[in-house]
Design an enzyme around this catalytic site. Sequence first.
Site, PDB file in Angstrom:
ATOM      1  N   ASN A 191      10.943  32.068 -21.219  1.00 19.41           N
ATOM      2  CA  ASN A 191      11.533  30.749 -21.467  1.00 19.41           C
ATOM      3  C   ASN A 191      11.151  30.290 -22.861  1.00 19.41           C
ATOM      4  OD1 ASN A 191      12.758  30.172 -18.890  1.00 19.41           O
ATOM      5  ND2 ASN A 191      10.676  30.108 -18.083  1.00 19.41           N
ATOM      6  N   CYS A 206       3.191  31.199 -24.663  1.00 21.10           N
ATOM      7  CA  CYS A 206       3.119  30.037 -23.772  1.00 21.10           C
ATOM      8  C   CYS A 206       3.009  28.729 -24.564  1.00 21.10           C
ATOM      9  CB  CYS A 206       1.908  30.181 -22.850  1.00 21.10           C
ATOM     10  SG  CYS A 206       1.623  28.731 -21.825  1.00 21.10           S
ATOM     11  N   GLU A 264       1.797  17.269 -16.557  1.00 18.76           N
ATOM     12  CA  GLU A 264       3.136  17.461 -16.013  1.00 18.76           C
ATOM     13  C   GLU A 264       3.076  18.208 -14.688  1.00 18.76           C
ATOM     14  OE1 GLU A 264       6.013  17.318 -19.845  1.00 18.76           O
ATOM     15  OE2 GLU A 264       5.096  19.242 -19.428  1.00 18.76           O
ATOM     16  N   CYS A 318       4.785  22.728  -8.601  1.00 14.53           N
ATOM     17  CA  CYS A 318       3.986  23.449  -9.587  1.00 14.53           C
ATOM     18  C   CYS A 318       3.024  22.434 -10.207  1.00 14.53           C
ATOM     19  CB  CYS A 318       4.933  24.025 -10.634  1.00 14.53           C
ATOM     20  SG  CYS A 318       4.090  24.867 -11.966  1.00 14.53           S
ATOM     21  N   CYS A 328      -2.328  32.133 -24.992  1.00 14.19           N
ATOM     22  CA  CYS A 328      -1.359  33.210 -24.798  1.00 14.19           C
ATOM     23  C   CYS A 328      -0.197  32.961 -25.759  1.00 14.19           C
ATOM     24  CB  CYS A 328      -0.891  33.258 -23.349  1.00 14.19           C
ATOM     25  SG  CYS A 328      -2.298  33.473 -22.237  1.00 14.19           S
ATOM     26  N   SER A 367      -2.329  31.022  -9.847  1.00 12.51           N
ATOM     27  CA  SER A 367      -2.013  31.991 -10.902  1.00 12.51           C
ATOM     28  C   SER A 367      -3.103  31.957 -11.963  1.00 12.51           C
ATOM     29  CB  SER A 367      -0.665  31.612 -11.531  1.00 12.51           C
ATOM     30  OG  SER A 367      -0.405  32.444 -12.638  1.00 12.51           O
ATOM     31  N   SER A 404      -1.254  36.919 -14.147  1.00 15.56           N
ATOM     32  CA  SER A 404      -0.370  36.964 -15.313  1.00 15.56           C
ATOM     33  C   SER A 404      -0.670  38.247 -16.083  1.00 15.56           C
ATOM     34  CB  SER A 404      -0.631  35.751 -16.210  1.00 15.56           C
ATOM     35  OG  SER A 404      -0.219  34.587 -15.555  1.00 15.56           O
ATOM     36  N   LEU A 405       0.012  39.310 -15.748  1.00 13.18           N
ATOM     37  CA  LEU A 405      -0.313  40.612 -16.350  1.00 13.18           C
ATOM     38  C   LEU A 405       0.395  40.794 -17.707  1.00 13.18           C
ATOM     39  CD1 LEU A 405      -1.934  43.189 -15.799  1.00 13.18           C
ATOM     40  CD2 LEU A 405       0.155  44.177 -14.821  1.00 13.18           C
ATOM     41  N   HIS A 406       1.698  40.803 -17.683  1.00 19.33           N
ATOM     42  CA  HIS A 406       2.543  40.757 -18.892  1.00 19.33           C
ATOM     43  C   HIS A 406       2.499  41.967 -19.823  1.00 19.33           C
ATOM     44  CE1 HIS A 406       3.191  36.744 -17.579  1.00 19.33           C
ATOM     45  NE2 HIS A 406       2.068  36.252 -18.024  1.00 19.33           N
ATOM     46  N   CYS A 411       8.577  27.817 -16.491  1.00 21.14           N
ATOM     47  CA  CYS A 411       7.254  28.402 -16.745  1.00 21.14           C
ATOM     48  C   CYS A 411       6.929  28.411 -18.225  1.00 21.14           C
ATOM     49  CB  CYS A 411       7.209  29.865 -16.334  1.00 21.14           C
ATOM     50  SG  CYS A 411       7.462  30.140 -14.625  1.00 21.14           S
ATOM     51  N   CYS A 419      -4.733  23.741 -22.424  1.00 22.28           N
ATOM     52  CA  CYS A 419      -5.367  24.991 -21.987  1.00 22.28           C
ATOM     53  C   CYS A 419      -6.196  25.513 -23.146  1.00 22.28           C
ATOM     54  CB  CYS A 419      -4.290  26.014 -21.603  1.00 22.28           C
ATOM     55  SG  CYS A 419      -4.950  27.527 -20.883  1.00 22.28           S
ATOM     56  N   GLY A 436      -2.685  24.694 -17.834  1.00 24.14           N
ATOM     57  CA  GLY A 436      -4.094  25.012 -17.675  1.00 24.14           C
ATOM     58  C   GLY A 436      -4.371  26.315 -16.954  1.00 24.14           C
ATOM     59  N   GLU A 437      -5.614  26.751 -17.104  1.00 26.19           N
ATOM     60  CA  GLU A 437      -6.075  27.968 -16.433  1.00 26.19           C
ATOM     61  C   GLU A 437      -6.960  27.522 -15.260  1.00 26.19           C
ATOM     62  OE1 GLU A 437      -5.802  31.395 -16.219  1.00 26.19           O
ATOM     63  OE2 GLU A 437      -7.264  30.916 -14.681  1.00 26.19           O
TER      64      GLU A 437
HETATM   65  N1  SAH Z   1      -2.829  29.663 -16.766  1.00 26.63           N
HETATM   66  C1  SAH Z   1      -2.312  30.290 -15.618  1.00 26.63           C
HETATM   67  C2  SAH Z   1      -1.292  29.476 -14.880  1.00 26.63           C
HETATM   68  C3  SAH Z   1      -0.258  28.712 -15.673  1.00 26.63           C
HETATM   69  S1  SAH Z   1       0.989  29.622 -16.487  1.00 26.63           S
HETATM   70  C4  SAH Z   1      -1.760  31.649 -15.957  1.00 26.63           C
HETATM   71  O1  SAH Z   1      -1.640  31.964 -17.140  1.00 26.63           O
HETATM   72  O2  SAH Z   1      -1.488  32.407 -15.028  1.00 26.63           O
HETATM   73  C5  SAH Z   1       2.114  30.127 -15.185  1.00 26.63           C
HETATM   74  C6  SAH Z   1       2.906  31.386 -15.512  1.00 26.63           C
HETATM   75  O3  SAH Z   1       3.907  31.136 -16.514  1.00 26.63           O
HETATM   76  C7  SAH Z   1       2.035  32.504 -16.054  1.00 26.63           C
HETATM   77  O4  SAH Z   1       2.374  33.744 -15.503  1.00 26.63           O
HETATM   78  C8  SAH Z   1       2.386  32.464 -17.518  1.00 26.63           C
HETATM   79  O5  SAH Z   1       2.061  33.657 -18.140  1.00 26.63           O
HETATM   80  C9  SAH Z   1       3.868  32.196 -17.458  1.00 26.63           C
HETATM   81  N2  SAH Z   1       4.424  31.752 -18.746  1.00 26.63           N
HETATM   82  C10 SAH Z   1       3.801  31.109 -19.741  1.00 26.63           C
HETATM   83  N3  SAH Z   1       4.667  30.873 -20.763  1.00 26.63           N
HETATM   84  C11 SAH Z   1       5.862  31.371 -20.406  1.00 26.63           C
HETATM   85  C12 SAH Z   1       7.153  31.384 -21.019  1.00 26.63           C
HETATM   86  N4  SAH Z   1       7.359  30.823 -22.199  1.00 26.63           N
HETATM   87  N5  SAH Z   1       8.166  31.963 -20.349  1.00 26.63           N
HETATM   88  C13 SAH Z   1       7.966  32.494 -19.113  1.00 26.63           C
HETATM   89  N6  SAH Z   1       6.765  32.487 -18.473  1.00 26.63           N
HETATM   90  C14 SAH Z   1       5.723  31.934 -19.114  1.00 26.63           C
HETATM   91 FE1  SF4 Z   2      -3.083  28.955 -20.616  1.00 26.46          FE
HETATM   92 FE2  SF4 Z   2      -1.718  30.275 -18.690  1.00 26.46          FE
HETATM   93 FE3  SF4 Z   2      -0.475  29.372 -20.911  1.00 26.46          FE
HETATM   94 FE4  SF4 Z   2      -2.151  31.430 -21.071  1.00 26.46          FE
HETATM   95  S1  SF4 Z   2      -0.210  31.392 -19.933  1.00 26.46           S
HETATM   96  S2  SF4 Z   2      -2.064  29.651 -22.486  1.00 26.46           S
HETATM   97  S3  SF4 Z   2      -3.705  30.859 -19.584  1.00 26.46           S
HETATM   98  S4  SF4 Z   2      -1.454  28.123 -19.346  1.00 26.46           S
END
Ligand code: SAH
Ligand code: SF4
Length: 421
Positions: free
Chosen positions: A344, A155, A128, A141, A152, A245, A267-269, A387, A148, A213-214
């Site tokens: 989201n 995600c 996508e 994007c 996480c 990212s 992606s700190l979180h 996201c 992946c 993906g990462e």
């Molecule tokens: N794998 C990489 C890039 C893809 S994710 C990474 O993790 O950085 C892109 C961004 O969306 C990241 O910051 C991820 O943490 C965030 N993300 C993933 N799931 C989400 C969700 N359900 N709501 C909001 N942001 C989310």
């Molecule tokens: Fe993969 Fe990024 Fe989603 Fe984590 S946030 S599962 S690294 S796509």
Amino acid sequence: MPTLDLANAKPVAKAAAAGAAPAQALPLKPSLVGLDRAGLKAALEAIGIEGKETRMRVSQLWGWIYQRGAKTFEEMSNVSKHLRAALVENYTLDRPEVVVEQVSVDGTRKWLMRIPPSIAGEKWHEIETVYIPTRDRGTLCISSQVGCTLTCSFCHTGTQKLVRNLTAAEIVAQIIVARDRLGDWPGQEPPEGAFVPDDGGRFVSNIVLMGMGEPLYNVENVTAALKVLLDQDGLQLSKRRITLSTSGVVPEIGRVGEETGVSLAISLHAVTDTLRDELVPLNRKYPIADLLDACRNYPAASNARRITFEYVMLKGVNDSIDDAKRLVRLLKGIPAKINLIPFNPWPGSKYECSDWEQIERFSEIVFDAGYSSPVRTPRGRDILAACGQLKSETEKLRAKERAELMSKAEQDAFRAMSMVD
Ligand code: SAH
Ligand code: SF4
């Protein structure tokens, strides 16, 4: 005004039904779209172009593919007839096939594309790519993997097992497809009613590697693809307008910065290792202190080009005032900006998005400490394009489920246009 086309969330090809990519024959001829100069050179050599001529022919193909978006060899008027015939016989300019295009109430577009499996006989894969327009920029994007390997917990992509890394050409091809669909090539027009920037620049002006993906688990191909995107005789994107990212693959961070100079997002979180271990399990391998060290040493960062720290707002999990204060302390000395992302939701997710007031309180603390702290407006939630909502199985949501994923305002707009089926 963006047009709503959800009713036309159109399967562009019949086979698009609900993610079931049917067995399909592998392409007989390779496509040249997405290749770098070395790849084009090899393709030309394979059909007998040699010596000095190769260089000239590579630049011709390069210009046709990446500056003009050529779809046929026939239109390559400065290429000899003889060579054009050889190209037609041996190669194509095929792009990944768009099987579904969805347009959100807010103008965001999501394309589900189909790419061949790496092994004959396997199912075709789906990836996508999301286009997020504003008045003065168009951000694409893009995905770097099918699924992946990381998991996480917040995600959606993380629930899908990795199927495979994308090739460099498949990464580049997502930009080509977006430019095709948006009419973003010289002499072309956007589709009627499409929301695109109106500042006179390119419709695809910015790229974020924030799709599926990462990227740093596919670092070779991602780096090769970025070099094609950055080529000033081709797609002409600027390194300042490309953001990679990562969830924190520490050993690869410096290298990608050195080789490409693109902007970095982390992606700190979470601000403690205990919580980050749970949200971003890769933290167990590369804990926060190591990650922040890699950021301090990131070659392409400066006060003028800050590293973005992404922070998803999860109600009651990571959104306290203490978390905000600790975040500010952690980032001391790093040229940083903080991007707060409202969570989201996706079907089956176990978290809730923080309350709006809490996001504002959190944002104020960060802002008062001198950091820019924009809250990322969720875009394209109604089409699961925001996201973390991407997942290549097109899970066909019922209208009710889809409505639950939207804010009240989005739902109202959605209903007003009587598009809920
Ligand atoms: N794998 C990489 C890039 C893809 S994710 C990474 O993790 O950085 C892109 C961004 O969306 C990241 O910051 C991820 O943490 C965030 N993300 C993933 N799931 C989400 C969700 N359900 N709501 C909001 N942001 C989310
Ligand atoms: Fe993969 Fe990024 Fe989603 Fe984590 S946030 S599962 S690294 S796509």
